[in-house]
Design an enzyme around this catalytic site. Structure first.
Site, PDB file in Angstrom:
ATOM      1  N   LYS A 120       0.855  -1.344  -0.053  1.00 40.39           N
ATOM      2  CA  LYS A 120       0.106   0.017  -0.099  1.00 40.39           C
ATOM      3  C   LYS A 120       1.002   1.140  -0.038  1.00 40.39           C
ATOM      4  O   LYS A 120       2.141   1.123   0.473  1.00 40.39           O
ATOM      5  CB  LYS A 120      -1.012  -0.090   1.234  1.00 40.39           C
ATOM      6  CG  LYS A 120      -2.261   0.811   1.311  1.00 40.39           C
ATOM      7  CD  LYS A 120      -3.157   0.169   0.224  1.00 40.39           C
ATOM      8  CE  LYS A 120      -4.439   0.797   0.558  1.00 40.39           C
ATOM      9  NZ  LYS A 120      -5.612  -0.172   0.213  1.00 40.39           N
TER      10      LYS A 120
HETATM   11  N1  GLU Z   1      -7.136  -0.073  -3.307  1.00 39.51           N
HETATM   12  C1  GLU Z   1      -8.026  -1.129  -3.218  1.00 39.51           C
HETATM   13  C2  GLU Z   1      -8.168  -2.175  -2.214  1.00 39.51           C
HETATM   14  O1  GLU Z   1      -7.927  -1.490  -1.148  1.00 39.51           O
HETATM   15  C3  GLU Z   1      -7.506  -1.992  -4.891  1.00 39.51           C
HETATM   16  C4  GLU Z   1      -6.151  -2.180  -4.773  1.00 39.51           C
HETATM   17  C5  GLU Z   1      -5.851  -2.609  -6.320  1.00 39.51           C
HETATM   18  O2  GLU Z   1      -6.323  -2.898  -7.205  1.00 39.51           O
HETATM   19  O3  GLU Z   1      -4.619  -2.976  -6.344  1.00 39.51           O
HETATM   20  O4  GLU Z   1      -8.352  -3.115  -2.275  1.00 39.51           O
END
Ligand code: GLU
Length: 418
Positions: free
Chosen positions: A103
């Site tokens: 993240k």
């Molecule tokens: N931000 C989204 C999540 O928390 C998607 C992450 C992604 O598509 O890599 O799952």
């Protein structure tokens, strides 16, 4: 003092690790992040020099490249990003997609920046991160306050630096730059699809069911749209501008059309006969079948959980339920479909996007959504059966399954873990 998201994620991890009988060092090997990247982003805002801080936490890549979104919010800091990165590891593992977890984000107030400033900041961030990411290394995507447009700027910056197309480096891109049809709807649709599957398991006819959705942004709006389309009566929705309640059900399509042009895309000012204002807590504690928290963290704490009257909670946000809230829901027989399952539709279609980019393919909307629905429902069934077997809730069962898969991959990759 309220616990942090990192403490909450660690608590959920430990509950599952207890079930698996893991020792302390194995827990540490699984739960600690692989790498923390912190970058300095100096730029001029309104002519004045500002130094922003950017983050990327690469949590675990035993099962494949690191994967996870980028968040622009003043609350972004290392511990929060680490917790969210860990959730990505467990989410990707649970859905059995070949990714690890990561993240990232920037501590900023994106709403206080002009479009040009936002573009500059996004380009600076991806430039700073280039040595640590790549299509087979770490693949970022949108998260809170980031979108297709930002992914577009980033893919342009990365492609310019690399001197070749870097489309598979990022997902959640605009369609014209290699994005996938259905990615926009995917997270919300997934949240709705697992809620519908859970209703079915409880023997509740969806056309007689009711729902309340907290948050009408990228996730909540599509969850509400899908539920509405499937015949569920969505009686309440909210966003930062307030909440709306209509006993007979809201016309979600009309509300969706309204927010396309409303100030800051908020629901305030929407009108329908018989509509009433409702507070956030009133929405969460309504007497409905399904509640979807699709806003930010820590919304369902002990106090709220004690007052909730729904049968199913499908977690659109990451970390919306505190451990104390979760324990109350469990003791009261309310089924909480955990974030690592309920909101995994986004990363699942991100995976489809990456697969299409790597192979030069473009799937149709129906193909994407039908593959998504199948994966979400089969994952829910698997977790549901395991929860029955282990006599635990869906969250712990989900973590058990996810941890087991990561541990297996780590053992196969290195003899260090036994
Ligand atoms: N931000 C989204 C999540 O928390 C998607 C992450 C992604 O598509 O890599 O799952």
């Amino acid at each position: 003092m309220a616990s942090t998201l990192l403490e909450n994620v660690q608590h959920y991890f430990d509950r599952a690790a207890d079930k698996l009988g893991l020792d302390e060092t194995t827990r540490k090997a699984l739960s600690e992040p692989d790498r923390l990247v912190v970058v300095k982003l100096p730029m001029r805002v309104n002519g004045e020099l500002k130094v922003f801080q950017g983050y990327r936490v690469q949590h675990n890549n035993a099962r494949g490249p690191y994967k996870g979104g980028l968040r622009y919010h003043p609350s972004v800091e290392l511990d929060e990003v680490t917790a969210l990165a860990a959730l990505m590891t467990w989410k990707c593992s649970l859905l059995n997609i070949p990714y690890g977890g990561a993240k990232g984000g920037i501590a900023c107030e994106p709403w206080a920046l002009s479009q040009e400033e936002l573009e500059t900041l996004s380009r600076l961030y991806i430039r700073a991160l280039m040595p640590n990411i790549g299509p087979l290394v770490d693949v970022p995507a949108p998260d809170v306050n980031t979108d297709e447009k930002i992914m577009g700027w980033m893919v342009d910056e990365a492609s310019t630096i690399a001197g070749r197309s870097m489309a598979p480096l990022l997902t959640g891109k605009p369609i014209a730059l290699g994005g996938s049809l259905g990615r926009r709807e995917s997270t919300g649709f997934g949240v709705a699809v697992v809620a519908l599957a859970a209703l079915k398991k409880l023997g509740i006819d969806k056309t007689k069911a009711t729902a309340a959705v907290q948050g009408f942004g990228k996730v909540g709006c599509w969850a509400a749209m899908r539920l509405h389309k499937e015949g569920v009566k969505v009686v309440a929705v909210s966003d930062i501008s307030g909440g709306l309640y209509r006993k007979e059900g809201l016309d979600i399509k009309a509300l969706y059309d309204y927010v396309q042009t409303s100030p800051r895309h908020l629901i305030a000012g929407y009108e329908e006969p018989g509509i009433q204002a409702i507070s956030n807590e009133e929405l969460l504690t309504l007497d409905v079948d399904v509640v979807i928290p699709a806003a930010l963290e820590n919304q369902i704490d002990e106090t709220v959980a004690k007052k909730m009257r729904c049968k199913i909670v499908s977690e659109g946000a990451n970390g919306p339920t505190t451990p104390e809230g979760d324990a109350v829901l469990e003791s009261r027989g309310i089924i909480a479909i955990p974030d690592i399952l309920a909101n995994a539709g986004g990363v699942t279609v991100s995976y489809f996007e990456w697969v299409q980019n790597l192979q030069g393919l473009a799937w149709s909307f129906d193909e994407v959504i039908s593959k998504l629905d199948t994966m979400m429902v089969s994952c829910l069934n698997e977790v549901w059966d395991l929860a029955d077997e282990l006599k635990t809730n869906l969250r712990t069962a989900g973590f058990v399954l996810a941890i087991k898969r990561v541990l297996e991959a780590m053992k196969l990759r290195s003899g260090v873990l036994k």
